[in-house]
Design an enzyme around this catalytic site. Structure first.
Site, PDB file in Angstrom:
ATOM      1  N   ASN A 139     -29.936  -7.828 -18.668  1.00  0.00           N
ATOM      2  CA  ASN A 139     -30.213  -8.429 -17.361  1.00  0.00           C
ATOM      3  C   ASN A 139     -31.217  -9.581 -17.415  1.00  0.00           C
ATOM      4  O   ASN A 139     -31.983  -9.796 -16.478  1.00  0.00           O
ATOM      5  CB  ASN A 139     -30.642  -7.347 -16.355  1.00  0.00           C
ATOM      6  CG  ASN A 139     -31.909  -6.633 -16.767  1.00  0.00           C
ATOM      7  OD1 ASN A 139     -32.423  -6.855 -17.854  1.00  0.00           O
ATOM      8  ND2 ASN A 139     -32.421  -5.779 -15.902  1.00  0.00           N
ATOM      9  N   ARG A 158     -31.730 -13.221 -12.345  1.00  0.00           N
ATOM     10  CA  ARG A 158     -30.719 -12.279 -12.852  1.00  0.00           C
ATOM     11  C   ARG A 158     -29.319 -12.619 -12.351  1.00  0.00           C
ATOM     12  O   ARG A 158     -28.338 -12.460 -13.073  1.00  0.00           O
ATOM     13  CB  ARG A 158     -31.121 -10.848 -12.492  1.00  0.00           C
ATOM     14  CG  ARG A 158     -32.234 -10.324 -13.390  1.00  0.00           C
ATOM     15  CD  ARG A 158     -32.740  -9.004 -12.920  1.00  0.00           C
ATOM     16  NE  ARG A 158     -33.635  -8.369 -13.875  1.00  0.00           N
ATOM     17  CZ  ARG A 158     -34.525  -7.450 -13.555  1.00  0.00           C
ATOM     18  NH1 ARG A 158     -34.651  -7.055 -12.286  1.00  0.00           N
ATOM     19  NH2 ARG A 158     -35.297  -6.910 -14.476  1.00  0.00           N
ATOM     20  N   GLU A 195     -48.652  -3.755 -19.745  1.00  0.00           N
ATOM     21  CA  GLU A 195     -47.674  -4.536 -20.506  1.00  0.00           C
ATOM     22  C   GLU A 195     -48.312  -5.805 -21.081  1.00  0.00           C
ATOM     23  O   GLU A 195     -48.073  -6.163 -22.234  1.00  0.00           O
ATOM     24  CB  GLU A 195     -46.473  -4.857 -19.613  1.00  0.00           C
ATOM     25  CG  GLU A 195     -45.698  -3.588 -19.265  1.00  0.00           C
ATOM     26  CD  GLU A 195     -44.636  -3.786 -18.182  1.00  0.00           C
ATOM     27  OE1 GLU A 195     -43.989  -2.787 -17.823  1.00  0.00           O
ATOM     28  OE2 GLU A 195     -44.455  -4.922 -17.689  1.00  0.00           O
ATOM     29  N   TYR A 228     -40.938   0.799 -23.736  1.00  0.00           N
ATOM     30  CA  TYR A 228     -40.022   1.373 -22.739  1.00  0.00           C
ATOM     31  C   TYR A 228     -40.110   2.905 -22.683  1.00  0.00           C
ATOM     32  O   TYR A 228     -39.174   3.546 -22.214  1.00  0.00           O
ATOM     33  CB  TYR A 228     -38.586   0.946 -23.050  1.00  0.00           C
ATOM     34  CG  TYR A 228     -38.241  -0.437 -22.502  1.00  0.00           C
ATOM     35  CD1 TYR A 228     -38.278  -0.694 -21.130  1.00  0.00           C
ATOM     36  CD2 TYR A 228     -37.857  -1.482 -23.334  1.00  0.00           C
ATOM     37  CE1 TYR A 228     -37.970  -1.948 -20.614  1.00  0.00           C
ATOM     38  CE2 TYR A 228     -37.536  -2.739 -22.826  1.00  0.00           C
ATOM     39  CZ  TYR A 228     -37.597  -2.961 -21.461  1.00  0.00           C
ATOM     40  OH  TYR A 228     -37.282  -4.191 -20.937  1.00  0.00           O
ATOM     41  N   ARG A 270     -40.732 -10.266  -8.727  1.00  0.00           N
ATOM     42  CA  ARG A 270     -39.558  -9.403  -8.534  1.00  0.00           C
ATOM     43  C   ARG A 270     -38.561 -10.050  -7.570  1.00  0.00           C
ATOM     44  O   ARG A 270     -37.358  -9.896  -7.700  1.00  0.00           O
ATOM     45  CB  ARG A 270     -39.984  -7.998  -8.106  1.00  0.00           C
ATOM     46  CG  ARG A 270     -40.636  -7.258  -9.284  1.00  0.00           C
ATOM     47  CD  ARG A 270     -41.149  -5.902  -8.928  1.00  0.00           C
ATOM     48  NE  ARG A 270     -40.085  -4.901  -8.809  1.00  0.00           N
ATOM     49  CZ  ARG A 270     -39.484  -4.326  -9.846  1.00  0.00           C
ATOM     50  NH1 ARG A 270     -39.797  -4.649 -11.073  1.00  0.00           N
ATOM     51  NH2 ARG A 270     -38.560  -3.401  -9.648  1.00  0.00           N
ATOM     52  N   THR A 326     -32.377  -5.266 -10.492  1.00  0.00           N
ATOM     53  CA  THR A 326     -32.112  -4.899 -11.895  1.00  0.00           C
ATOM     54  C   THR A 326     -30.635  -5.069 -12.236  1.00  0.00           C
ATOM     55  O   THR A 326     -30.278  -5.515 -13.325  1.00  0.00           O
ATOM     56  CB  THR A 326     -32.514  -3.423 -12.144  1.00  0.00           C
ATOM     57  OG1 THR A 326     -33.868  -3.258 -11.743  1.00  0.00           O
ATOM     58  CG2 THR A 326     -32.371  -3.028 -13.606  1.00  0.00           C
ATOM     59  N   HIS A 362     -37.228  -9.123 -17.902  1.00  0.00           N
ATOM     60  CA  HIS A 362     -37.986  -7.965 -17.420  1.00  0.00           C
ATOM     61  C   HIS A 362     -39.121  -8.495 -16.557  1.00  0.00           C
ATOM     62  O   HIS A 362     -39.671  -9.557 -16.831  1.00  0.00           O
ATOM     63  CB  HIS A 362     -38.570  -7.194 -18.616  1.00  0.00           C
ATOM     64  CG  HIS A 362     -39.631  -6.205 -18.227  1.00  0.00           C
ATOM     65  ND1 HIS A 362     -39.321  -4.971 -17.715  1.00  0.00           N
ATOM     66  CD2 HIS A 362     -40.983  -6.291 -18.239  1.00  0.00           C
ATOM     67  CE1 HIS A 362     -40.446  -4.328 -17.439  1.00  0.00           C
ATOM     68  NE2 HIS A 362     -41.466  -5.105 -17.751  1.00  0.00           N
ATOM     69  N   PHE A 415     -29.391   5.538 -20.769  1.00  0.00           N
ATOM     70  CA  PHE A 415     -29.275   4.193 -21.318  1.00  0.00           C
ATOM     71  C   PHE A 415     -30.362   3.859 -22.342  1.00  0.00           C
ATOM     72  O   PHE A 415     -30.389   2.749 -22.891  1.00  0.00           O
ATOM     73  CB  PHE A 415     -29.302   3.154 -20.186  1.00  0.00           C
ATOM     74  CG  PHE A 415     -30.542   3.199 -19.315  1.00  0.00           C
ATOM     75  CD1 PHE A 415     -31.705   2.563 -19.704  1.00  0.00           C
ATOM     76  CD2 PHE A 415     -30.532   3.881 -18.106  1.00  0.00           C
ATOM     77  CE1 PHE A 415     -32.837   2.598 -18.898  1.00  0.00           C
ATOM     78  CE2 PHE A 415     -31.667   3.924 -17.297  1.00  0.00           C
ATOM     79  CZ  PHE A 415     -32.815   3.274 -17.700  1.00  0.00           C
ATOM     80  N   LYS A 453     -35.208 -11.726 -22.257  1.00  0.00           N
ATOM     81  CA  LYS A 453     -34.602 -10.752 -23.170  1.00  0.00           C
ATOM     82  C   LYS A 453     -33.646 -11.414 -24.181  1.00  0.00           C
ATOM     83  O   LYS A 453     -33.215 -12.559 -23.986  1.00  0.00           O
ATOM     84  CB  LYS A 453     -33.863  -9.693 -22.349  1.00  0.00           C
ATOM     85  CG  LYS A 453     -34.797  -8.898 -21.440  1.00  0.00           C
ATOM     86  CD  LYS A 453     -34.061  -7.735 -20.797  1.00  0.00           C
ATOM     87  CE  LYS A 453     -34.988  -6.963 -19.870  1.00  0.00           C
ATOM     88  NZ  LYS A 453     -34.340  -5.744 -19.355  1.00  0.00           N
TER      89      LYS A 453
HETATM   90  P1  CMP Z   1     -36.125  -3.772 -17.208  1.00  0.00           P
HETATM   91  O1  CMP Z   1     -36.671  -4.435 -16.002  1.00  0.00           O
HETATM   92  O2  CMP Z   1     -36.513  -4.371 -18.526  1.00  0.00           O
HETATM   93  O3  CMP Z   1     -36.565  -2.237 -17.207  1.00  0.00           O
HETATM   94  C1  CMP Z   1     -35.823  -1.229 -17.857  1.00  0.00           C
HETATM   95  C2  CMP Z   1     -34.522  -1.724 -18.376  1.00  0.00           C
HETATM   96  O4  CMP Z   1     -33.557  -0.714 -18.636  1.00  0.00           O
HETATM   97  C3  CMP Z   1     -33.847  -2.581 -17.303  1.00  0.00           C
HETATM   98  O5  CMP Z   1     -34.535  -3.766 -17.130  1.00  0.00           O
HETATM   99  C4  CMP Z   1     -32.437  -2.671 -17.853  1.00  0.00           C
HETATM  100  O6  CMP Z   1     -32.347  -3.582 -18.935  1.00  0.00           O
HETATM  101  C5  CMP Z   1     -32.269  -1.254 -18.399  1.00  0.00           C
HETATM  102  N1  CMP Z   1     -31.578  -0.396 -17.416  1.00  0.00           N
HETATM  103  C6  CMP Z   1     -32.058   0.071 -16.259  1.00  0.00           C
HETATM  104  N2  CMP Z   1     -31.134   0.831 -15.616  1.00  0.00           N
HETATM  105  C7  CMP Z   1     -30.045   0.831 -16.423  1.00  0.00           C
HETATM  106  C8  CMP Z   1     -28.759   1.424 -16.322  1.00  0.00           C
HETATM  107  N3  CMP Z   1     -28.431   2.176 -15.272  1.00  0.00           N
HETATM  108  N4  CMP Z   1     -27.892   1.205 -17.328  1.00  0.00           N
HETATM  109  C9  CMP Z   1     -28.231   0.448 -18.396  1.00  0.00           C
HETATM  110  N5  CMP Z   1     -29.453  -0.144 -18.541  1.00  0.00           N
HETATM  111  C10 CMP Z   1     -30.341   0.038 -17.556  1.00  0.00           C
END
Ligand code: CMP
Length: 147
Positions: free
Chosen positions: A114, A104, A128, A51, A87, A93, A117, A59, A11
């Site tokens: 984070n 992460r 994807e 997304y 994962r 996450t 992805h 968010f 990211k």
């Molecule tokens: P990702 O694995 O890319 O999938 C969805 C993304 O949304 C996640 O990683 C984070 O970057 C973001 N995300 C998920 N939950 C939250 C949250 N509670 N607050 C802010 N961002 C979030």
């Protein structure tokens, strides 16, 4: 065969902080083969599409702003049980809950920023990967086609 690859994004935050090399090293040392890879910047329409499952969540708008804020690396990663294995490598996450030694834990700045992805299912890995790569842009380790 849909359980032998996953899809990842390095990211904008991790790219801006010059962590591309370290993250790719962790990925390949963990036994993933990079079947396809690109360096690009998402536009707003592309980020909203990618997304769309999170549309309406609190968010979502911040996530779109962040994901379009700078260049990213997208890649297809080949390994047995790739979705689950990746994962494990990236961790939770929320970096506060991520296990020590995960990507992460090492590189995420927050739950939103984070670092990476990773696809959450085989079905989403296929969707994807297909969003970013045509079949002719993918190369399996064994030289098989297609992945
Ligand atoms: P990702 O694995 O890319 O999938 C969805 C993304 O949304 C996640 O990683 C984070 O970057 C973001 N995300 C998920 N939950 C939250 C949250 N509670 N607050 C802010 N961002 C979030």
């Amino acid at each position: 065969m849909t359980n032998n690859f996953t899809f990842t994004i390095i990211k904008p935050g991790a790219v801006a902080h010059e962590h591309i090399g370290e993250i790719l090293t962790m990925i390949t040392r963990a036994g993933f083969w990079i079947s396809a890879m690109k360096y690009l910047k998402l536009n707003e329409e592309q980020a909203r599409y990618f997304y769309s499952i999170h549309q309406g969540k609190p968010f979502f708008e911040d996530l779109i702003r962040f994901m379009t804020s700078g260049p990213i690396v997208v890649a297809i990663l080949e390994k047995e049980d790739a979705v689950e294995e990746y994962r494990k490598l990236i961790g939770n996450t929320d970096p506060a809950k991520a296990e020590p030694g995960t990507i992460r834990k090492l590189f995420a700045e927050s739950i939103q920023r984070n670092a990476v992805h990773g696809s959450d299912s085989n079905e989403n890995a296929v969707k994807e990967a297909n969003f970013f790569f045509s079949l002719s842009e993918r190369f399996t380790k064994a030289g098989k086609f297609p992945i």
